[in-house]
Design an enzyme around this catalytic site. Structure first.
Site, PDB file in Angstrom:
ATOM      1  N   ILE A 158       0.865  -1.187   0.000  1.00 20.65           N
ATOM      2  CA  ILE A 158       0.000   0.000   0.000  1.00 20.65           C
ATOM      3  C   ILE A 158       0.898   1.232   0.000  1.00 20.65           C
ATOM      4  O   ILE A 158       1.756   1.371   0.876  1.00 20.65           O
ATOM      5  CB  ILE A 158      -0.907   0.041   1.251  1.00 20.65           C
ATOM      6  CG1 ILE A 158      -1.761  -1.228   1.357  1.00 20.65           C
ATOM      7  CG2 ILE A 158      -1.805   1.285   1.235  1.00 20.65           C
ATOM      8  CD1 ILE A 158      -2.418  -1.396   2.719  1.00 20.65           C
ATOM      9  N   HIS A 159       0.706   2.102  -0.986  1.00 20.01           N
ATOM     10  CA  HIS A 159       1.527   3.316  -0.995  1.00 20.01           C
ATOM     11  C   HIS A 159       0.875   4.508  -1.675  1.00 20.01           C
ATOM     12  O   HIS A 159       1.312   5.633  -1.495  1.00 20.01           O
ATOM     13  CB  HIS A 159       2.868   3.049  -1.688  1.00 20.01           C
ATOM     14  CG  HIS A 159       2.780   3.036  -3.188  1.00 20.01           C
ATOM     15  ND1 HIS A 159       2.292   1.967  -3.898  1.00 20.01           N
ATOM     16  CD2 HIS A 159       3.094   3.994  -4.105  1.00 20.01           C
ATOM     17  CE1 HIS A 159       2.314   2.245  -5.184  1.00 20.01           C
ATOM     18  NE2 HIS A 159       2.785   3.454  -5.340  1.00 20.01           N
ATOM     19  N   ARG A 160      -0.178   4.304  -2.457  1.00 20.11           N
ATOM     20  CA  ARG A 160      -0.714   5.401  -3.261  1.00 20.11           C
ATOM     21  C   ARG A 160      -1.402   6.457  -2.397  1.00 20.11           C
ATOM     22  O   ARG A 160      -2.096   6.139  -1.432  1.00 20.11           O
ATOM     23  CB  ARG A 160      -1.685   4.882  -4.317  1.00 20.11           C
ATOM     24  CG  ARG A 160      -0.990   4.194  -5.473  1.00 20.11           C
ATOM     25  CD  ARG A 160      -1.931   3.964  -6.629  1.00 20.11           C
ATOM     26  NE  ARG A 160      -1.248   3.270  -7.705  1.00 20.11           N
ATOM     27  CZ  ARG A 160      -0.650   3.874  -8.740  1.00 20.11           C
ATOM     28  NH1 ARG A 160      -0.674   5.192  -8.827  1.00 20.11           N
ATOM     29  NH2 ARG A 160      -0.049   3.167  -9.670  1.00 20.11           N
ATOM     30  N   ARG A 216       5.907   6.186   3.311  1.00 20.01           N
ATOM     31  CA  ARG A 216       4.739   7.062   3.372  1.00 20.01           C
ATOM     32  C   ARG A 216       3.611   6.417   4.159  1.00 20.01           C
ATOM     33  O   ARG A 216       2.959   7.056   4.992  1.00 20.01           O
ATOM     34  CB  ARG A 216       4.241   7.402   1.963  1.00 20.01           C
ATOM     35  CG  ARG A 216       2.987   8.299   1.978  1.00 20.01           C
ATOM     36  CD  ARG A 216       2.279   8.325   0.644  1.00 20.01           C
ATOM     37  NE  ARG A 216       3.123   8.878  -0.382  1.00 20.01           N
ATOM     38  CZ  ARG A 216       3.277   8.352  -1.594  1.00 20.01           C
ATOM     39  NH1 ARG A 216       2.663   7.231  -1.898  1.00 20.01           N
ATOM     40  NH2 ARG A 216       4.062   8.923  -2.483  1.00 20.01           N
TER      41      ARG A 216
END
Length: 353
Positions: free
Chosen positions: A205-207, A238
């Site tokens: 998960i990064h967006r 992030r």
């Protein structure tokens, strides 16, 4: 011939490794200058990749990262323009859909240096995504557009881009999957989890569309928790920062680990049961490794994977995520959507004509 290649994010390092190797093997007379913008500036997210992929360190590192989209793109434009004026390349080569991609394309187009875009024609049709803006603008200033699939080529034609600028070459990520599969490396920490192959979910998960919205983050992690399956989550910096800020707790079945290198990621993808991700590249890698993929987004640029039944959109809906993980029933992986594993060579041949 001199080619200036602009990269800045982990997936671009992998793609560039494929094409750089093709230059060396098939056109050693080409002088490639590798420029790293610094967009991924964490050592675990950047430096280790150059070592693992067997490509030389960049000729130039601009050291730009950590700012907003506007800040990053503006600073990259300024430095790339000066560098291009000094190096005077015959081509500028860009990959994918990041701020580095757009900055490289705009700087070269304004200097009247032809731009070649690898992974051209991808569309999610969601203009709220910064990646969508980057890829659309880059395609419209590029002189050569290297499409990975028929769907991508159709998208470009539908936008009025001249067919003589488009080349269907296959997907460089498939080249990479074939090349690096035999070099995959099991993470040192894996055995301590007491898990076996094909019994865990691999999640990334990064967006920003997920990490910047607490409701979406909570929905995703609720769904992962409700699935009940053991989940390994290589934690993007992030995402880690946002989890702390939002006070979102990881479910007991989710094991967060530090970012992994590419060869470790290949091993995890090849040995997991299911992949859940909001990454564009990981969606394709799931297909290459014949793993069911659950996409934690409301749309995807890889629509052919959805249409073929290899991928399913779950968004941030906790029930949808948990149900899909528990009951993933995907078709056999028999098609060959992304070429024959020779995209790198095809790209080099077209650029050198």
């Amino acid at each position: 011939m001199k080619v200036l290649t602009v990269i800045g994010a982990r997936p671009q390092f992998i793609k560039a490794a494929v094409v750089s190797r093709a230059f060396v093997e098939h056109r050693p007379d080409v002088h490639e200058i590798l420029v790293h913008t610094g967009q991924h500036y964490d050592a675990n997210m950047s430096d280790v990749f150059f070592d693992e992929l067997g490509i030389p360190l960049p000729d130039h590192n601009l050291g730009i990262g950590g700012g907003t989209h506007g800040q990053n793109t503006g600073r990259m434009l300024e430095k790339l323009e000066a560098l291009m004026q000094a190096e005077r390349p015959d081509w500028v080569l860009v990959y994918g859909d990041t701020d580095s991609t757009l900055a490289g394309a705009l700087a070269s187009a304004k200097l009247h240096i032809p731009v070649a875009h690898v992974e051209a024609g991808l569309r999610s049709f969601n203009r709220y995504m910064p990646e969508e803006i980057n890829r659309v603008l880059t395609d419209h200033v590029a002189a050569l557009l290297f499409a990975p699939s028929e769907v991508a080529r159709t998208n470009l034609c539908n936008e009025g881009i001249a067919n003589d600028r488009i080349r269907l070459v296959g997907d460089v990520m498939y080249d990479a999957a074939l090349f690096y599969n035999e070099r995959a490396r099991k993470p040192a920490w894996f055995d301590s989890l007491s898990l076996r192959s094909n019994e865990f979910v691999l999640c990334t998960i990064h967006r920003a569309e997920n990490t910047d919205q607490e409701a979406r983050m909570q929905g995703i992690f609720d769904g992962l928790g409700e699935s009940g399956l053991p989940i390994i989550l290589p934690l993007h910096p992030r995402t880690s920062k946002k989890l702390t800020q939002m006070n979102v707790n990881l479910p007991a079945n989710v094991t967060a680990v530090d970012p992994v290198g590419y060869l470790e990621m290949v091993w995890l993808e090849a040995n997991c049961k299911i992949i859940a991700t909001d990454s564009g590249g990981v969606q394709k890698e799931a297909y290459f490794h014949k793993k069911p993929c659950i996409t934690l987004r409301d749309e995807t640029e890889w629509v052919e994977l959805i249409e073929g039944g290899y991928n399913a959109l779950a968004g941030a809906n906790s029930k949808e995520i948990s149900n899909l993980i528990r009951s993933a029933n995907f078709p056999r992986f028999e098609s060959n959507i992304y070429g024959s594993g020779d995209a790198g060579r095809n790209i080099v041949e077209w650029m050198c004509r």
